[in-house]
Design a protein around this motif. Structure first.
Motif, PDB file in Angstrom:
ATOM      1  N   PRO A 122       0.842  -1.205   0.000  1.00 30.63           N
ATOM      2  CA  PRO A 122       0.000   0.000   0.000  1.00 30.63           C
ATOM      3  C   PRO A 122       0.874   1.251   0.000  1.00 30.63           C
ATOM      4  CG  PRO A 122      -0.048  -1.083   2.147  1.00 30.63           C
ATOM      5  CD  PRO A 122       0.692  -1.999   1.222  1.00 30.63           C
ATOM      6  N   TRP A 123       0.486   2.237  -0.755  1.00 27.63           N
ATOM      7  CA  TRP A 123       1.316   3.437  -0.883  1.00 27.63           C
ATOM      8  C   TRP A 123       0.656   4.692  -0.302  1.00 27.63           C
ATOM      9  CZ3 TRP A 123      -1.113   0.839  -4.777  1.00 27.63           C
ATOM     10  CH2 TRP A 123      -2.155   1.488  -5.428  1.00 27.63           C
ATOM     11  N   ASP A 124      -0.650   4.640  -0.007  1.00 24.35           N
ATOM     12  CA  ASP A 124      -1.317   5.856   0.463  1.00 24.35           C
ATOM     13  C   ASP A 124      -2.103   5.639   1.747  1.00 24.35           C
ATOM     14  OD1 ASP A 124      -3.231   4.239  -0.592  1.00 24.35           O
ATOM     15  OD2 ASP A 124      -4.272   5.801  -1.724  1.00 24.35           O
ATOM     16  N   LYS A 125      -1.859   4.492   2.424  1.00 25.50           N
ATOM     17  CA  LYS A 125      -2.560   4.219   3.677  1.00 25.50           C
ATOM     18  C   LYS A 125      -1.753   3.236   4.500  1.00 25.50           C
ATOM     19  CE  LYS A 125      -6.128   3.151   1.416  1.00 25.50           C
ATOM     20  NZ  LYS A 125      -7.531   2.844   1.099  1.00 25.50           N
ATOM     21  N   PRO A 126      -2.004   3.159   5.799  1.00 24.35           N
ATOM     22  CA  PRO A 126      -1.237   2.244   6.657  1.00 24.35           C
ATOM     23  C   PRO A 126      -1.472   0.777   6.276  1.00 24.35           C
ATOM     24  CG  PRO A 126      -2.440   3.868   7.965  1.00 24.35           C
ATOM     25  CD  PRO A 126      -2.959   3.983   6.565  1.00 24.35           C
ATOM     26  N   LEU A 127      -0.447  -0.020   6.486  1.00 23.44           N
ATOM     27  CA  LEU A 127      -0.550  -1.452   6.224  1.00 23.44           C
ATOM     28  C   LEU A 127      -1.432  -2.121   7.269  1.00 23.44           C
ATOM     29  CD1 LEU A 127       0.495  -4.039   4.745  1.00 23.44           C
ATOM     30  CD2 LEU A 127       2.343  -4.097   6.420  1.00 23.44           C
ATOM     31  N   PHE A 178      -1.242 -12.555  -9.894  1.00 27.49           N
ATOM     32  CA  PHE A 178      -1.668 -11.663  -8.822  1.00 27.49           C
ATOM     33  C   PHE A 178      -1.433 -10.192  -9.154  1.00 27.49           C
ATOM     34  CE2 PHE A 178      -1.534 -15.695  -6.688  1.00 27.49           C
ATOM     35  CZ  PHE A 178      -2.646 -15.630  -5.869  1.00 27.49           C
ATOM     36  N   ASP A 179      -1.213  -9.882 -10.418  1.00 30.62           N
ATOM     37  CA  ASP A 179      -0.999  -8.485 -10.787  1.00 30.62           C
ATOM     38  C   ASP A 179      -2.225  -7.640 -10.437  1.00 30.62           C
ATOM     39  OD1 ASP A 179       0.541  -6.347 -11.911  1.00 30.62           O
ATOM     40  OD2 ASP A 179      -0.696  -6.462 -13.707  1.00 30.62           O
ATOM     41  N   ALA A 180      -3.399  -8.061 -10.901  1.00 36.15           N
ATOM     42  CA  ALA A 180      -4.627  -7.311 -10.589  1.00 36.15           C
ATOM     43  C   ALA A 180      -5.012  -7.438  -9.119  1.00 36.15           C
ATOM     44  CB  ALA A 180      -5.760  -7.762 -11.508  1.00 36.15           C
ATOM     45  N   PRO A 181      -5.052  -8.658  -8.543  1.00 33.64           N
ATOM     46  CA  PRO A 181      -5.377  -8.743  -7.113  1.00 33.64           C
ATOM     47  C   PRO A 181      -4.380  -8.007  -6.225  1.00 33.64           C
ATOM     48  CG  PRO A 181      -5.555 -10.896  -8.162  1.00 33.64           C
ATOM     49  CD  PRO A 181      -4.926  -9.983  -9.159  1.00 33.64           C
ATOM     50  N   GLY A 182      -3.086  -8.064  -6.593  1.00 32.47           N
ATOM     51  CA  GLY A 182      -2.075  -7.378  -5.793  1.00 32.47           C
ATOM     52  C   GLY A 182      -2.299  -5.886  -5.756  1.00 32.47           C
ATOM     53  N   LYS A 183      -2.578  -5.306  -6.929  1.00 31.41           N
ATOM     54  CA  LYS A 183      -2.844  -3.869  -6.989  1.00 31.41           C
ATOM     55  C   LYS A 183      -4.138  -3.522  -6.258  1.00 31.41           C
ATOM     56  CE  LYS A 183      -0.455  -3.299 -11.429  1.00 31.41           C
ATOM     57  NZ  LYS A 183      -0.650  -3.137 -12.902  1.00 31.41           N
ATOM     58  N   GLY A 184      -5.159  -4.356  -6.468  1.00 29.75           N
ATOM     59  CA  GLY A 184      -6.448  -4.083  -5.839  1.00 29.75           C
ATOM     60  C   GLY A 184      -6.384  -4.154  -4.324  1.00 29.75           C
ATOM     61  N   LEU A 185      -5.682  -5.147  -3.800  1.00 28.50           N
ATOM     62  CA  LEU A 185      -5.588  -5.285  -2.350  1.00 28.50           C
ATOM     63  C   LEU A 185      -4.627  -4.267  -1.743  1.00 28.50           C
ATOM     64  CD1 LEU A 185      -5.743  -9.170  -2.203  1.00 28.50           C
ATOM     65  CD2 LEU A 185      -7.452  -7.556  -1.330  1.00 28.50           C
ATOM     66  N   ARG A 206      -4.321  -1.235  -2.779  1.00 34.55           N
ATOM     67  CA  ARG A 206      -5.120  -0.013  -2.674  1.00 34.55           C
ATOM     68  C   ARG A 206      -6.034  -0.044  -1.450  1.00 34.55           C
ATOM     69  NH1 ARG A 206      -5.313  -0.240  -8.446  1.00 34.55           N
ATOM     70  NH2 ARG A 206      -7.242  -1.458  -8.401  1.00 34.55           N
ATOM     71  N   ARG A 207      -6.322  -1.229  -0.960  1.00 32.19           N
ATOM     72  CA  ARG A 207      -7.198  -1.377   0.201  1.00 32.19           C
ATOM     73  C   ARG A 207      -6.420  -1.526   1.503  1.00 32.19           C
ATOM     74  NH1 ARG A 207      -9.479  -2.836  -4.391  1.00 32.19           N
ATOM     75  NH2 ARG A 207     -11.747  -2.755  -4.665  1.00 32.19           N
TER      76      ARG A 207
END
Length: 324
Positions: A53-58, A75-82, A84-85
């Motif tokens: 994650p780059w904009d919120k705490p882990l 896991f390219d799409a799931p990795g990015k999606g998760l 972001r969360r």
């Protein structure tokens, strides 16, 4: 001379009739993660991708395991999606797949489980104050099923299984078993590429075309490797009934599953123990396919995964856990 030539031919034929498995060396090093590899105890470097994650705490770390003949790009799409969360995802190429050593050769269920257990410990060491979860797709989910019933000591808070590969011998026809036994006896090293059979693994056709063009995706499978997969799926099927809720689990299937047989999925679901929702939860997605983490509507699953990690007792945002 003719007798010598005939003997050599016989030796070649006999060699072709024996299975070949991966050779795993003894422990020689301390396992660790680098930016690009999961370095194992026997010295193998399994290609690794990490999404943070780059904009919120882990909030938690997640280990991702890909499916059969695939690799960590799954896991390219799931990795990015998760990410972001608020979650870190570590995905590595399992032995014999992608860019890992001894490509195309099956290692063993034991070795795949040992690698997963080691990766989980490394993820915990990287973020000791955060929980660790496992996220598996198809074959990767089968490895996780087998692992949690063998390794109660893994530092894992929960497992998330997307279309786990559970088409084991228990649900195979006698004809399938006879064909596999015959192939293992006469041509275990022959690689076979299915032709003339269409299965819709996902509604994300762009992703499927990318996979077909990707040289790291294995297109032709050795008979002995396919046999190893069925043995793994057999253990994974049996593991479903042994799930205790510690670690807690979320198992997801799509109604548009077209890779696993409907009978095998129904039998597996029927074997799952009835546990409180915060310990074990089944979610059924009407629009999802086998590669549900990469379907066009996969963000619905990412939201459910994030919500379940944060509060395993609450209903999933999608309502998929309310399905009959």
């Amino acid at each position: 001379m003719k007798r010598l030539f005939a003997s050599l031919i016989l030796l070649v034929l006999l060699a072709a009739c024996t299975s070949q498995w991966q050779e795993i060396g003894p422990p020689v090093d301390t396992p660790h993660f680098t930016d690009k590899a999961f370095h194992t105890a026997d010295g193998a470097d399994l290609p690794l991708r990490i999404w943070l994650p780059w904009d919120k705490p882990l909030e938690a770390s997640i280990i991702g395991l890909h499916g059969f003949n695939d690799y960590n790009r799954a896991f390219d799409a799931p990795g990015k999606g998760l990410a972001r969360r608020g979650f870190a995802l570590y995905a590595f190429d399992q032995r014999g797949f992608g860019g890992a050593p001894q490509r195309g050769l099956w290692s063993s269920t034991d070795q795949m489980i040992d690698d997963l257990a080691t990766a989980a410990r490394l993820a915990k060491a990287a973020h000791p104050d955060k929980p660790v979860y496992l996220l598996g797709e198809s074959m990767g989910a089968a490895v996780m099923l087998a692992a949690v019933t063998r390794h109660a000591d893994m530092p894992v808070d929960g497992i998330i299984l997307a279309a786990p590969a559970i088409w084991g011998w228990q649900t195979q026809s006698s004809l399938n078993r006879a064909v596999m036994d015959f192939a293992m006896a006469v041509m275990p090293r022959v690689a076979v590429q299915p032709n003339g059979v269409y299965r819709e693994a996902s509604n994300n056709h762009y992703m499927l075309r990318q996979m077909w063009r990707d040289p790291k995706i294995i297109k032709a499978t050795r008979v002995d490797t396919a046999f190893g997969l069925v043995e793994l799926m057999t253990e994974a099927f049996d593991a479903g009934a042994k799930l205790t809720g510690n670690p807690r689990w979320l198992i997801m299937f799509g109604d548009r599953e077209d890779i696993l047989t409907s009978d095998s999925v129904a039998s597996f679901i029927g074997s799952l123990p009835k546990l409180p929702p915060e310990q074990g939860r089944l979610a059924l997605y009407p629009q999802s396919h086998h590669m549900m983490l990469r379907d066009l509507q996969a963000r619905v699953l990412y939201d459910d995964i994030a919500a379940w990690i944060r509060d395993p007792a609450a209903n999933l945002p999608s309502g998929a856990d309310k399905a009959p």
